[in-house]
Scaffold this motif. Structure first.
Motif, mmCIF file in Angstrom:
data_model
loop_
_atom_site.group_PDB
_atom_site.id
_atom_site.type_symbol
_atom_site.label_atom_id
_atom_site.label_comp_id
_atom_site.label_asym_id
_atom_site.label_seq_id
_atom_site.Cartn_x
_atom_site.Cartn_y
_atom_site.Cartn_z
ATOM 1 N N ILE A 91 0.864 -1.188 0.000
ATOM 2 C CA ILE A 91 0.000 0.000 0.000
ATOM 3 C C ILE A 91 0.901 1.240 0.000
ATOM 4 N N ALA A 106 -6.329 0.258 2.812
ATOM 5 C CA ALA A 106 -6.486 0.078 1.368
ATOM 6 C C ALA A 106 -7.750 0.729 0.826
ATOM 7 N N ASN A 107 -8.752 0.978 1.692
ATOM 8 C CA ASN A 107 -10.003 1.561 1.213
ATOM 9 C C ASN A 107 -10.037 3.076 1.322
ATOM 10 N N ASN A 108 -8.910 3.720 1.612
ATOM 11 C CA ASN A 108 -8.861 5.178 1.663
ATOM 12 C C ASN A 108 -8.600 5.764 0.286
ATOM 13 N N ASN A 109 -9.062 6.970 0.082
ATOM 14 C CA ASN A 109 -8.799 7.686 -1.160
ATOM 15 C C ASN A 109 -7.607 8.607 -0.967
ATOM 16 N N SER A 123 -7.595 3.191 -5.175
ATOM 17 C CA SER A 123 -7.037 2.703 -3.915
ATOM 18 C C SER A 123 -5.519 2.696 -3.966
ATOM 19 N N ASN A 151 -9.917 14.302 -4.989
ATOM 20 C CA ASN A 151 -8.736 13.511 -4.634
ATOM 21 C C ASN A 151 -7.506 13.890 -5.460
#
Length: 230
Positions: A91, A106-109, A123, A151
């Protein structure tokens, strides 16, 4: 008393020498001219010098000559771009001008947008790919929300792969072998099928053994049989 002037003979010798040096000087000046780099940092094809934002760009030849194989290699050659390896490089954390994300889930932007052929990678876990058959890489520094959406507060890393070529059949094959049974084979093949249709395929094989040999009982290959103990 008459004194002979040496200047006419000296000038006669200098004139052919100067004439011979002028073409070489012109050729050297042409070789020092900066090659034009076309980027799409503002969603349209522009010369690198005409883009009004801070951009670092790498051509496909730069990627090969610098040995850029992963995203973290791009950061090593780009000012203000930092990529931290976390969780065994599974990651990566991307920061541009100090704007990034400290939460490695892993699920964060991420705060820096990563695009491959204009497709947004949502991801950080998707950033561990190998750089293969790259046309160019563009690193846009500073907020890019107007053209790239959310983002992209820190900036954008935009990667473009090579497009098919309609002119000729071409390709390449690269192979390397190193310590710990390191093996890498990559290549690409371009086949035009008409004036408006062509196919380009690229692939890579990568394998390397571990740094430590496990000599525990019940070992099979590089791992232990399930249920065995060390």
């Amino acid at each position: 008393m008459h004194k002979k002037n040496p200047w006419p003979s000296t000038m006669a010798l200098a004139a052919p020498l100067l004439a011979a040096l002028l073409p070489a000087a012109a050729a050297a000046q042409e070789s020092r001219q900066i090659e034009e780099i076309v980027v799409t940092a503002q969603k349209r094809a522009q010369s690198f010098g005409d883009v009004g934002i801070a951009v670092s760009a790498f051509t496909g030849d730069d990627v090969r000559d610098l040995g850029l194989e992963q995203m973290k290699d791009v950061a090593a050659q780009t000012p203000n771009l930092k990529i931290n390896d976390t969780l065994a490089n599974s990651i990566p954390n991307v920061s541009i001008r100090g704007v990034g994300l400290n939460d490695y889930a892993a699920n964060n932007n991420p705060a820096a947008g990563i695009y491959v052929d204009e497709v947004y990678l949502v991801s950080p876990a998707m950033l561990t790919f190998q750089l293969l058959d790259i046309e160019r890489i563009e690193v846009l520094k500073g907020p890019q929300g107007t053209l790239f959406g959310r983002n992209a507060t820190g900036g954008v890393v935009n990667m473009i792969t090579r497009m098919p070529d309609f002119e000729s059949v071409n390709g390449y094959v690269d192979a390397e072998y190193g310590d710990y049974e390191h093996q890498r084979l990559k290549g690409a093949l371009n086949v035009p099928l008409g004036d408006a249709f062509a196919i380009r395929a690229a692939g890579m094989y990568l394998k390397r053994d571990g740094y430590i040999e496990n000599t525990a009982a019940g070992q099979v290959g590089d791992c232990l049989v399930p249920g065995s103990t060390i």
